[in-house]
Design a protein around this motif. Structure first.
Motif, PDB file in Angstrom:
ATOM      1  N   ASN A  24       0.832   0.856  13.443  1.00  0.00           N
ATOM      2  CA  ASN A  24      -0.117  -0.260  13.537  1.00  0.00           C
ATOM      3  C   ASN A  24      -1.405   0.050  12.777  1.00  0.00           C
ATOM      4  O   ASN A  24      -1.986  -0.842  12.148  1.00  0.00           O
ATOM      5  CB  ASN A  24      -0.415  -0.600  14.994  1.00  0.00           C
ATOM      6  CG  ASN A  24       0.736  -1.321  15.659  1.00  0.00           C
ATOM      7  OD1 ASN A  24       1.504  -2.022  15.008  1.00  0.00           O
ATOM      8  ND2 ASN A  24       0.877  -1.137  16.952  1.00  0.00           N
ATOM      9  N   GLU A  25      -1.836   1.305  12.811  1.00  0.00           N
ATOM     10  CA  GLU A  25      -3.021   1.699  12.043  1.00  0.00           C
ATOM     11  C   GLU A  25      -2.740   1.610  10.546  1.00  0.00           C
ATOM     12  O   GLU A  25      -3.610   1.209   9.767  1.00  0.00           O
ATOM     13  CB  GLU A  25      -3.461   3.107  12.429  1.00  0.00           C
ATOM     14  CG  GLU A  25      -4.038   3.192  13.824  1.00  0.00           C
ATOM     15  CD  GLU A  25      -4.298   4.625  14.262  1.00  0.00           C
ATOM     16  OE1 GLU A  25      -3.832   5.574  13.593  1.00  0.00           O
ATOM     17  OE2 GLU A  25      -4.968   4.791  15.292  1.00  0.00           O
ATOM     18  N   LYS A  65      -2.934  -2.065   9.629  1.00  0.00           N
ATOM     19  CA  LYS A  65      -4.344  -2.462   9.582  1.00  0.00           C
ATOM     20  C   LYS A  65      -5.021  -1.947   8.318  1.00  0.00           C
ATOM     21  O   LYS A  65      -5.832  -2.658   7.710  1.00  0.00           O
ATOM     22  CB  LYS A  65      -5.085  -1.953  10.816  1.00  0.00           C
ATOM     23  CG  LYS A  65      -4.738  -2.690  12.085  1.00  0.00           C
ATOM     24  CD  LYS A  65      -5.476  -2.084  13.272  1.00  0.00           C
ATOM     25  CE  LYS A  65      -4.998  -2.687  14.572  1.00  0.00           C
ATOM     26  NZ  LYS A  65      -5.593  -2.039  15.743  1.00  0.00           N
ATOM     27  N   TYR A  93       3.358  -6.889  15.647  1.00  0.00           N
ATOM     28  CA  TYR A  93       1.946  -6.870  15.271  1.00  0.00           C
ATOM     29  C   TYR A  93       1.457  -8.287  14.958  1.00  0.00           C
ATOM     30  O   TYR A  93       0.411  -8.715  15.411  1.00  0.00           O
ATOM     31  CB  TYR A  93       1.754  -5.960  14.052  1.00  0.00           C
ATOM     32  CG  TYR A  93       0.346  -5.897  13.532  1.00  0.00           C
ATOM     33  CD1 TYR A  93      -0.546  -4.955  14.025  1.00  0.00           C
ATOM     34  CD2 TYR A  93      -0.100  -6.782  12.554  1.00  0.00           C
ATOM     35  CE1 TYR A  93      -1.847  -4.894  13.551  1.00  0.00           C
ATOM     36  CE2 TYR A  93      -1.391  -6.726  12.077  1.00  0.00           C
ATOM     37  CZ  TYR A  93      -2.263  -5.781  12.576  1.00  0.00           C
ATOM     38  OH  TYR A  93      -3.547  -5.735  12.117  1.00  0.00           O
ATOM     39  N   GLY A 139      -6.758 -10.475   6.040  1.00  0.00           N
ATOM     40  CA  GLY A 139      -6.327  -9.882   7.302  1.00  0.00           C
ATOM     41  C   GLY A 139      -5.711 -10.844   8.291  1.00  0.00           C
ATOM     42  O   GLY A 139      -5.270 -10.437   9.357  1.00  0.00           O
TER      43      GLY A 139
END
Length: 111
Positions: free
Chosen positions: A4-5, A8, A64, A77
């Protein structure tokens, strides 16, 4: 860095991201090919992520983004949607407008 990081970080590093099957030069499914073509026709500059080359991202992104299929388009984003939405936005002229806004914002940031 967990998956997930990593997602991002990709979204933070590129204003327009297409998570797709294959690459823009060699799409591995018809939906990804159509999304690439729509983005290119709209004049969008985008970063592509081949989810077939990264099984972790392929497995994590639907959770996500809360979007079950690929391709997935993100602008600034934010999830825009999949192939059908991208094509609808292109047909309405909205995708070209969004791409232009992103280009202008990037130029202002670089000035």
């Amino acid at each position: 860095m967990d998956v997930n990081e990593r997602i991002k970080a990709v979204l933070a590093g590129h204003p327009v991201v297409l998570f797709m099957k294959g690459t823009p030069q060699f799409p591995m499914c018809g939906f990804s090919s159509r999304a690439v073509r729509a983005l290119e026709d709209a004049g969008a500059q985008f970063h592509a992520v081949n989810v077939l080359a990264d099984p972790e991202v392929r497995a994590a992104l639907p959770h996500y983004a809360n979007w079950p299929t690929f391709p997935q388009l993100f602008i600034q984003g934010e999830l825009i949607g999949g192939c059908d939405i991208v094509e609808d936005l292109k047909a309405s002229g909205e995708l070209a407008r969004m791409a232009c806004e992103v280009r202008q914002a990037n130029q202002a940031d670089q000035a």
